[in-house]
Motif scaffolding. Structure first.
Motif, PDB file in Angstrom:
ATOM      1  N   ILE A   1      -7.728   2.579 -26.174  1.00 53.08           N
ATOM      2  CA  ILE A   1      -7.656   4.017 -25.889  1.00 53.08           C
ATOM      3  C   ILE A   1      -7.951   4.269 -24.405  1.00 53.08           C
ATOM      4  N   ALA A   2      -9.007   3.615 -23.894  1.00 56.34           N
ATOM      5  CA  ALA A   2      -9.366   3.795 -22.485  1.00 56.34           C
ATOM      6  C   ALA A   2      -8.274   3.255 -21.566  1.00 56.34           C
ATOM      7  N   TYR A   3      -7.677   2.120 -21.947  1.00 59.74           N
ATOM      8  CA  TYR A   3      -6.609   1.519 -21.139  1.00 59.74           C
ATOM      9  C   TYR A   3      -5.386   2.443 -21.089  1.00 59.74           C
ATOM     10  N   LEU A   4      -5.045   3.019 -22.235  1.00 58.58           N
ATOM     11  CA  LEU A   4      -3.917   3.948 -22.287  1.00 58.58           C
ATOM     12  C   LEU A   4      -4.185   5.173 -21.421  1.00 58.58           C
ATOM     13  N   ALA A   5      -5.391   5.739 -21.544  1.00 56.16           N
ATOM     14  CA  ALA A   5      -5.747   6.924 -20.747  1.00 56.16           C
ATOM     15  C   ALA A   5      -5.701   6.599 -19.258  1.00 56.16           C
ATOM     16  N   TYR A   6      -6.243   5.446 -18.885  1.00 56.62           N
ATOM     17  CA  TYR A   6      -6.243   5.051 -17.476  1.00 56.62           C
ATOM     18  C   TYR A   6      -4.821   4.852 -16.964  1.00 56.62           C
ATOM     19  N   SER A   7      -3.986   4.216 -17.774  1.00 57.14           N
ATOM     20  CA  SER A   7      -2.599   3.963 -17.367  1.00 57.14           C
ATOM     21  C   SER A   7      -1.826   5.260 -17.147  1.00 57.14           C
ATOM     22  N   VAL A   8      -2.097   6.268 -17.977  1.00 59.23           N
ATOM     23  CA  VAL A   8      -1.400   7.551 -17.877  1.00 59.23           C
ATOM     24  C   VAL A   8      -1.930   8.383 -16.715  1.00 59.23           C
ATOM     25  N   LEU A   9      -3.249   8.360 -16.511  1.00 53.91           N
ATOM     26  CA  LEU A   9      -3.876   9.270 -15.557  1.00 53.91           C
ATOM     27  C   LEU A   9      -4.026   8.707 -14.144  1.00 53.91           C
ATOM     28  N   ARG A  10      -3.915   7.402 -13.972  1.00 52.94           N
ATOM     29  CA  ARG A  10      -4.171   6.833 -12.642  1.00 52.94           C
ATOM     30  C   ARG A  10      -3.117   7.283 -11.640  1.00 52.94           C
ATOM     31  N   ARG A  11      -3.559   7.370 -10.409  1.00 51.12           N
ATOM     32  CA  ARG A  11      -2.656   7.762  -9.319  1.00 51.12           C
ATOM     33  C   ARG A  11      -2.698   6.691  -8.251  1.00 51.12           C
ATOM     34  N   ALA A  12      -1.558   6.393  -7.690  1.00 49.90           N
ATOM     35  CA  ALA A  12      -1.508   5.429  -6.587  1.00 49.90           C
ATOM     36  C   ALA A  12      -2.081   6.093  -5.342  1.00 49.90           C
ATOM     37  N   ASP A  13      -3.022   5.439  -4.705  1.00 48.13           N
ATOM     38  CA  ASP A  13      -3.653   5.966  -3.496  1.00 48.13           C
ATOM     39  C   ASP A  13      -3.433   4.960  -2.381  1.00 48.13           C
ATOM     40  N   GLU A  14      -2.729   5.368  -1.356  1.00 44.10           N
ATOM     41  CA  GLU A  14      -2.403   4.433  -0.289  1.00 44.10           C
ATOM     42  C   GLU A  14      -3.418   4.452   0.852  1.00 44.10           C
ATOM     43  N   THR A  15      -4.389   5.379   0.824  1.00 45.93           N
ATOM     44  CA  THR A  15      -5.414   5.369   1.865  1.00 45.93           C
ATOM     45  C   THR A  15      -6.469   4.334   1.498  1.00 45.93           C
ATOM     46  N   GLU A  16      -7.002   3.680   2.512  1.00 50.92           N
ATOM     47  CA  GLU A  16      -8.025   2.667   2.261  1.00 50.92           C
ATOM     48  C   GLU A  16      -8.972   2.616   3.442  1.00 50.92           C
ATOM     49  N   LEU A  17     -10.249   2.377   3.140  1.00 49.89           N
ATOM     50  CA  LEU A  17     -11.210   2.203   4.222  1.00 49.89           C
ATOM     51  C   LEU A  17     -10.794   0.999   5.057  1.00 49.89           C
ATOM     52  N   ALA A  18     -11.152   1.042   6.358  1.00 48.95           N
ATOM     53  CA  ALA A  18     -10.723  -0.035   7.257  1.00 48.95           C
ATOM     54  C   ALA A  18     -11.200  -1.397   6.769  1.00 48.95           C
TER      55      ALA A  18
END
Length: 197
Positions: free
Chosen positions: A123-140
């Motif tokens: 259930i948690a894996y499904l929720a994470y897969s649906v809700l996650r967003r790709a974030d291209e910013t990253e700390l140096a």
């Protein structure tokens, strides 16, 4: 056929492994997410293995299969220059220790508790897969606090060992929370998976 397994069963188990590998490679679905329920169904339905043994066999088999998939992924990432294993280095030994603890604890846990835990994971894996967003910013430069990384690694290893999963689903959100982008966290995950398997 040697080993007391029929060609039909060999083909069925091979199909389960091939399907898990295909889903993992093409869609990024964690192998244990497919392998554990499929093996549990095959073991209980075809071989009449009691549920308390079947869940443990399925989890252990899944971890063994993850070794092969993870080595292939690490080789590909190393060839492409996208491997980020150095970031998770403080987590790796605690991850392995957590898996060892899970192996000891598993024999003392009721099969129903393990099955429920795996259901909650799905259930948690499904929720994470649906809700996650790709974030291209990253700390140096991302550095994990050593004590925290070891504690998190121990927890990831323990949960992964009990459920027969690779640990990437657990390590990726942690690394993103610590400042890595999703792509970087995914690139570091195979090192965690290797420590688990």
């Amino acid at each position: 056929m040697p080993g007391g397994i029929s060609w039909i069963d060999f083909g069925l188990l091979g199909a389960v492994g091939a399907t898990a590998g295909l889903l993992m490679g093409l869609l990024g679905i964690a192998g244990g997410t497919v392998l554990v329920p499929a093996l549990l169904a095959v073991l209980t339905a075809l071989y009449r293995v009691p549920a308390d043994q079947a869940i443990r066999i399925a989890a252990a088999t899944s971890l063994a299969c993850i070794v092969v998939a993870t080595l292939a992924k690490l080789a590909a990432q190393s060839r492409l220059g996208t491997l980020r294993a150095g970031v998770v280095k403080p987590m790796l030994l605690p991850v392995a220790a957590g898996v060892a603890l899970a192996a000891l604890a598993s024999s003392h846990m009721p099969a129903r508790a393990l099955q429920t835990a795996f259901g909650l994971y799905l259930i948690a894996y499904l929720a994470y897969s649906v809700l996650r967003r790709a974030d291209e910013t990253e700390l140096a430069r991302v550095e994990l606090p050593a004590g925290e990384a070891r504690t998190v690694g121990l927890g990831i290893g323990f949960a992964s060992g009990l459920l027969g999963i690779g640990g990437a689903f657990l390590s990726t959100p942690y690394l993103v929370w610590r400042g890595m982008n999703t792509k970087g966290a995914n690139a570091a995950a195979p090192a965690v998976q290797l420590a688990v398997s």
